[in-house]
Design a protein around this motif. Structure first.
Motif, short mmCIF file in Angstrom:
data_model
loop_
_atom_site.label_atom_id
_atom_site.label_comp_id
_atom_site.label_asym_id
_atom_site.label_seq_id
_atom_site.Cartn_x
_atom_site.Cartn_y
_atom_site.Cartn_z
N PHE A 132 25.50 45.96 45.08
CA PHE A 132 25.26 45.95 43.64
C PHE A 132 25.72 47.26 42.98
CE2 PHE A 132 22.53 46.90 39.98
CZ PHE A 132 22.69 45.76 39.22
N MET A 133 25.41 48.38 43.60
CA MET A 133 25.71 49.68 43.00
C MET A 133 27.17 50.08 43.16
SD MET A 133 22.81 50.66 41.70
CE MET A 133 22.79 52.44 41.50
N SER A 134 27.87 49.47 44.10
CA SER A 134 29.26 49.88 44.33
C SER A 134 30.25 48.75 44.04
CB SER A 134 29.43 50.39 45.77
OG SER A 134 29.02 49.38 46.70
N MET A 135 30.27 47.72 44.90
CA MET A 135 31.29 46.68 44.78
C MET A 135 31.15 45.87 43.49
SD MET A 135 32.30 43.58 47.40
CE MET A 135 32.92 44.69 48.65
N TYR A 136 29.92 45.53 43.09
CA TYR A 136 29.76 44.71 41.90
C TYR A 136 30.15 45.50 40.65
CZ TYR A 136 27.78 41.08 38.88
OH TYR A 136 27.62 40.09 37.95
N LEU A 137 29.75 46.76 40.58
CA LEU A 137 30.14 47.59 39.44
C LEU A 137 31.66 47.73 39.37
CD1 LEU A 137 29.52 49.44 37.05
CD2 LEU A 137 29.24 51.33 38.68
N TYR A 138 32.28 47.95 40.53
CA TYR A 138 33.74 48.03 40.59
C TYR A 138 34.36 46.73 40.10
CZ TYR A 138 38.20 46.96 42.79
OH TYR A 138 39.46 46.52 43.03
N SER A 139 33.82 45.59 40.54
CA SER A 139 34.37 44.29 40.17
C SER A 139 34.35 44.07 38.67
CB SER A 139 33.58 43.18 40.87
OG SER A 139 33.65 43.31 42.27
N LEU A 140 33.24 44.41 38.03
CA LEU A 140 33.12 44.22 36.59
C LEU A 140 34.04 45.17 35.82
CD1 LEU A 140 29.25 43.80 36.45
CD2 LEU A 140 30.95 42.01 36.04
N ASN A 141 34.08 46.43 36.23
CA ASN A 141 34.98 47.39 35.57
C ASN A 141 36.44 46.99 35.73
OD1 ASN A 141 32.98 49.09 34.59
ND2 ASN A 141 32.95 50.36 36.43
N ALA A 142 36.81 46.58 36.94
CA ALA A 142 38.19 46.18 37.20
C ALA A 142 38.56 44.93 36.41
CB ALA A 142 38.40 45.93 38.70
N SER A 143 37.60 44.02 36.21
CA SER A 143 37.87 42.80 35.44
C SER A 143 38.09 43.12 33.97
CB SER A 143 36.70 41.83 35.60
OG SER A 143 36.56 41.41 36.94
N ILE A 144 37.30 44.03 33.43
CA ILE A 144 37.47 44.44 32.03
C ILE A 144 38.86 45.06 31.84
CG2 ILE A 144 36.67 46.04 30.24
CD1 ILE A 144 33.84 45.66 31.39
N ILE A 145 39.24 45.95 32.73
CA ILE A 145 40.55 46.60 32.64
C ILE A 145 41.67 45.56 32.78
CG2 ILE A 145 42.11 48.22 33.79
CD1 ILE A 145 39.60 49.84 34.55
N SER A 146 41.49 44.59 33.68
CA SER A 146 42.51 43.57 33.88
C SER A 146 42.71 42.73 32.63
CB SER A 146 42.12 42.66 35.05
OG SER A 146 42.10 43.37 36.27
N MET A 147 41.62 42.42 31.91
CA MET A 147 41.76 41.66 30.67
C MET A 147 42.50 42.47 29.61
SD MET A 147 40.77 38.59 30.91
CE MET A 147 40.93 38.22 29.16
N LEU A 148 42.26 43.77 29.56
CA LEU A 148 42.90 44.62 28.55
C LEU A 148 44.36 44.90 28.87
CD1 LEU A 148 40.01 47.17 27.87
CD2 LEU A 148 40.71 45.23 26.45
N THR A 149 44.77 44.56 30.10
CA THR A 149 46.17 44.77 30.47
C THR A 149 46.90 43.45 30.73
OG1 THR A 149 45.47 45.11 32.78
CG2 THR A 149 45.82 47.08 31.42
N GLY A 150 46.24 42.33 30.47
CA GLY A 150 46.89 41.03 30.62
C GLY A 150 47.00 40.52 32.03
N LEU A 151 46.37 41.18 33.00
CA LEU A 151 46.50 40.80 34.41
C LEU A 151 45.32 39.93 34.85
CD1 LEU A 151 47.67 44.27 35.80
CD2 LEU A 151 49.08 42.32 35.11
N TYR A 152 45.01 38.94 34.07
CA TYR A 152 43.79 38.16 34.33
C TYR A 152 43.80 37.36 35.63
CZ TYR A 152 46.11 33.91 32.58
OH TYR A 152 46.96 32.85 32.40
#
Length: 339
Positions: A180-200
């Motif tokens: 929860f503190m590592s992989m899940y936080l990374y997953s959510l942050n990486a998903s937000i960045i991916s949406m902002l860069t079109g790499l959905y």
């Protein structure tokens, strides 16, 4: 020389005739924020509600919910549509997101240059702007973005805020908390960045990794075979070894045998993400209408052909949210008994 302030021209996204120049403090002791902050009256005059709700967490851990507004901003020859937080006390703070959209550095307000790296410069000045602008033009893209932000707020920020001391205490003992503190936080942050860069499409890869990590972490904490192993990372790694040897679905069927409905939901989501997004062959069937892919070109912005795969991805992310909630509740009950 470092600048003390900057004047930016703001304009309404739907009516460029409505404009106003606002001065932002850039001094050493000026506040720093991810999103730009503007007086509420300016947002109402020059902006449009974005429909995106975010939760702000104070130093004391108090939560407050606020809707972001979309406002146009121009500096010299560069302009963009940015997200801002309305301020009831009249504050004006220039956010890092707005600066990044304009391709600017904070202290000297000069354009970002990485020697003669034309790829980087094109990425900052053209690609990101086109993707971000199209994000608001394709409803299915915005729906995915909102869903990821919702999970970040509800599944991570809110749970952490309500259980901060307990989670920090259990971090050294629980594989689930480590996830929860590592992989899940990374997953959510990486998903937000991916949406902002079109790499959905890569969000599907990210959430499949998160799903595997979630299942493995829960099994490592909940199953009696691993109680005697005190190191949460070691317990977690043992489950990953089992997944590698026997397959993910076999692990799910074995350790979730007492909850067949949940086991089927996990396996179904894993299969959907794998077949439609992760495996190369699935891309051919998931993106048949996206002309840029058919032409062998990278995604430049969200277009009409993205609507169907974005809708599939959105439903998958929602399903992950449901599975996470169920496993989190099971973990809470099981972990108390194990301890």
């Amino acid at each position: 020389m470092e600048r003390e302030y900057v004047d930016l021209e703001l304009f309404h996204p739907s009516d460029c005739e409505q404009r106003q120049v606002i001065r932002f403090d850039l001094g050493t002791y000026s506040k720093r924020m991810l999103y730009t902050v503007l007086p509420e009256i300016i947002c109402q005059k020059l902006g449009e509600p974005s429909g995106i709700l975010i939760r702000l967490v104070s130093i004391e851990g108090k939560l407050s919910e606020v809707e972001l507004w979309a406002i146009g901003v121009k500096y010299n020859e560069k302009q963009c549509i940015t997200l801002v937080i309305p301020s009831k006390n009249g504050e004006t703070i220039l956010g890092f997101l707005t600066l990044a959209q304009l391709g600017l550095m904070y202290n000297r307000l000069t354009q970002v240059q990485v020697y003669d790296d034309q790829i980087f410069n094109s990425f900052i000045y053209d690609f990101i702007y086109d993707v971000f602008e199209s994000l608001y033009g394709v409803g299915e893209a915005m729906a995915v973005y909102k869903e990821v932000l919702k999970q970040y707020n509800e599944d991570w920020v809110e749970i952490l805020s309500n259980n901060r001391e307990y989670l920090l205490k259990e971090w050294k003992r629980s594989s689930f908390v480590v996830w929860f503190m590592s992989m899940y936080l990374y997953s959510l942050n990486a998903s937000i960045i991916s949406m902002l860069t079109g790499l959905y499409p890569y969000i599907a890869v990210i959430f499949r990794q998160a799903l595997e990590g979630l299942v493995a972490a829960y099994v490592a904490d909940a199953h009696k075979n691993f109680i005697d192993i005190s190191d949460p990372i070691q317990r977690w790694d043992i489950i990953f070894d089992e997944i590698e040897k026997t397959g993910f679905k076999n692990i799910v069927d074995r350790y979730f045998s007492n909850d067949k409905e949940l086991a089927d939901e996990i396996s179904s989501l894993w299969k959907t993400l794998s077949h439609l997004f992760v495996h190369a062959r699935g891309i051919l069937y998931t993106f048949p209408e996206v002309s840029s892919i058919a032409m062998g070109l990278p995604l430049a912005a969200y277009v009409e052909g993205d609507k169907k795969p974005l809708s599939i991805l959105n439903e998958s992310i929602k399903k992950f949210h449901e599975i996470f909630k169920k496993i989190f509740d099971k973990w809470l009950n099981t972990w108390f008994m194990v301890k």
